[in-house]
Design an enzyme around this catalytic site. Structure first.
Site, PDB file in Angstrom:
ATOM      1  N   GLY A  18      -0.744   2.716   1.267  1.00  0.00           N
ATOM      2  CA  GLY A  18      -0.724   1.186   1.540  1.00  0.00           C
ATOM      3  C   GLY A  18      -1.978   0.826   0.922  1.00  0.00           C
ATOM      4  O   GLY A  18      -2.852   1.354   0.440  1.00  0.00           O
ATOM      5  N   ASP A 138      -7.251  -5.973  17.442  1.00  0.00           N
ATOM      6  CA  ASP A 138      -6.310  -6.436  16.254  1.00  0.00           C
ATOM      7  C   ASP A 138      -5.131  -5.635  16.478  1.00  0.00           C
ATOM      8  O   ASP A 138      -4.699  -5.027  15.696  1.00  0.00           O
ATOM      9  CB  ASP A 138      -6.991  -6.155  14.819  1.00  0.00           C
ATOM     10  CG  ASP A 138      -6.158  -6.888  13.871  1.00  0.00           C
ATOM     11  OD1 ASP A 138      -6.117  -6.512  12.546  1.00  0.00           O
ATOM     12  OD2 ASP A 138      -5.306  -7.792  14.071  1.00  0.00           O
TER      13      ASP A 138
HETATM   14  C1  LIG Z   1      -1.039   2.053   5.285  1.00  0.00           C
HETATM   15  N1  LIG Z   1      -1.179   3.349   6.422  1.00  0.00           N
HETATM   16  C2  LIG Z   1      -0.212   4.070   6.190  1.00  0.00           C
HETATM   17  C3  LIG Z   1      -0.404   5.068   7.209  1.00  0.00           C
HETATM   18  C4  LIG Z   1       0.198   6.297   7.415  1.00  0.00           C
HETATM   19  C5  LIG Z   1       1.246   5.968   8.328  1.00  0.00           C
HETATM   20  O1  LIG Z   1       2.125   6.994   8.416  1.00  0.00           O
HETATM   21  C6  LIG Z   1      -1.910   5.079   7.533  1.00  0.00           C
HETATM   22  C7  LIG Z   1      -2.680   5.717   8.398  1.00  0.00           C
HETATM   23  C8  LIG Z   1      -3.896   5.085   8.742  1.00  0.00           C
HETATM   24  C9  LIG Z   1      -4.338   3.957   7.989  1.00  0.00           C
HETATM   25  C10 LIG Z   1      -5.665   3.312   8.123  1.00  0.00           C
HETATM   26  C11 LIG Z   1      -6.151   2.118   8.814  1.00  0.00           C
HETATM   27  C12 LIG Z   1      -7.267   1.306   8.913  1.00  0.00           C
HETATM   28  C13 LIG Z   1      -8.376   2.151   8.445  1.00  0.00           C
HETATM   29  C14 LIG Z   1      -8.352   3.564   7.989  1.00  0.00           C
HETATM   30  C15 LIG Z   1      -6.762   3.934   7.882  1.00  0.00           C
HETATM   31 CL1  LIG Z   1      -6.683   5.393   7.080  1.00  0.00          CL
HETATM   32  C16 LIG Z   1      -3.311   3.180   7.335  1.00  0.00           C
HETATM   33  C17 LIG Z   1      -2.186   3.816   7.135  1.00  0.00           C
HETATM   34  C18 LIG Z   1      -4.726   5.999   9.319  1.00  0.00           C
HETATM   35  O2  LIG Z   1      -5.910   5.851  10.082  1.00  0.00           O
HETATM   36  N2  LIG Z   1      -3.851   7.001   9.630  1.00  0.00           N
HETATM   37  C19 LIG Z   1      -2.930   6.767   9.144  1.00  0.00           C
HETATM   38  O3  LIG Z   1      -1.737   7.710   9.175  1.00  0.00           O
END
Ligand SMILES: Cn1cc(CCO)c2c3c(c(-c4ccccc4Cl)cc21)C(=O)NC3=O
Length: 291
Positions: A18, A138
């Site tokens: 992401g 959010d």
């Molecule tokens: C874009 N994206 C895709 C994923 C995987 C979904 O299968 C994802 C995650 C996270 C986060 C995330 C969001 C906000 C802050 C920190 C993290 Cl690691 C973002 C994620 C998170 O904290 N845990 C995730 O799986």
């Protein structure tokens, strides 16, 4: 500032999962414990800036919100070569936003039972967050992550003529988890950083912070509405105001009860919206509880 390159030393980077203005998120394997993690790397915010406050906010929120099955778990955070790094639980089922896109492409929208499960899981996560005197601010499909666990339900041995062959019945168990705590703030001393305007209730724009927990309920209502095919949600304009006046187009493929519940969750008056606790006791969500 640690000058030891912890990230590459402790993790094997599997791939990018992401990107956004927030930074980049990678799927990583910890070399020591062999577990998979989601790691977000963002440019280290300028000391004393709003970004730094938000970045620290996110880590403080995760630290306070320890372990809960409907909140993405936090493991560690550190600064390294001018980056801020946060290591979270990896949810293997993508985000709810991904699921909405996939379902639309496969023309297989969420069933009523799936919407109720989503509502129940996120309401339970919000009940926990709100019980810690915090609000998420959010809630939206892009910030709800999915974990899929296969469970072996049973094995059948039907003794065909050529000996035994096993037949496994496996069930996929879905868990929805609230993620991205970058906008979390305290109910008692709120420093509101507005979330995505598509899911934002009017009172927050008017800086009326008297019922902050109900802003999360409003956003959850529109999140479920979008999963039910009510999207894409307007960012502004007459449609945006129509929804804030409490006018939500019916979703004919779902029950009257569910439609009414979603309308109540986005009611213009935050006090009318159900709390996370009352949501969980709502007959739509626990149909078998006799009132
Ligand atoms: C874009 N994206 C895709 C994923 C995987 C979904 O299968 C994802 C995650 C996270 C986060 C995330 C969001 C906000 C802050 C920190 C993290 Cl690691 C973002 C994620 C998170 O904290 N845990 C995730 O799986």
């Amino acid at each position: 500032e640690s000058n030891i390159p912890r990230y590459h030393q402790e993790f094997h980077e599997v791939g990018l999962i992401g990107t956004g203005e927030f930074g980049s998120v990678y799927k990583c394997i910890n070399r020591l414990d062999g577990c998979v993690y989601a790691i977000k790397k963002s440019i280290r915010p300028v000391a004393g800036s709003v970004n730094e406050k938000n970045a620290l906010n996110e880590v403080y929120a995760h630290a306070v919100l320890g372990k809960h099955q409907h909140v993405v778990r936090y493991y560690s955070a550190w600064a390294e070569d001018n980056h801020m790094i946060i290591q979270n639980e990896y949810c293997n089922g993508g985000s709810l936003a991904d699921a909405i896109v996939n379902r639309k492409n496969e023309n297989r929208m969420f069933s009523e039972a799936e919407l109720r499960q989503l509502l129940l899981h996120v309401a339970e996560g919000l009940r926990y967050v709100h019980s810690m005197q915090l609000v998420h601010m959010d809630i939206k499909p892009g910030n709800i992550f999915i974990s899929k666990e296969k469970r072996l339900l049973g094995v059948n041995y039907d003794s065909a003529d050529d000996g035994f062959d096993e037949e496994e019945t496996v069930e996929e168990e879905i868990t929805y988890k609230i993620g991205d705590l970058g906008h979390v703030t305290s109910i008692n001393n709120p420093q509101v950083e507005e979330g995505d305007c598509r899911y934002l209730p009017t009172e927050i724009l008017r800086e009326d912070l008297a019922h902050l927990t109900k802003a999360d309920i409003f956003s959850l209502g529109l999140t479920v509405y979008e999963c039910g095919g009510g999207g894409p949600l307007p960012k502004n304009g007459p449609e945006w105001h129509e929804i804030r006046n409490g006018n939500l187009k019916d979703l004919p493929q779902y029950s009257r009860d569910l439609n009414e519940l979603l309308k109540m969750m986005i009611h213009p008056n935050p006090e009318t919206r159900p709390s996370a606790v009352s949501l969980m006791q709502h007959r739509v969500l626990c149909p078998f509880s006799n009132k």
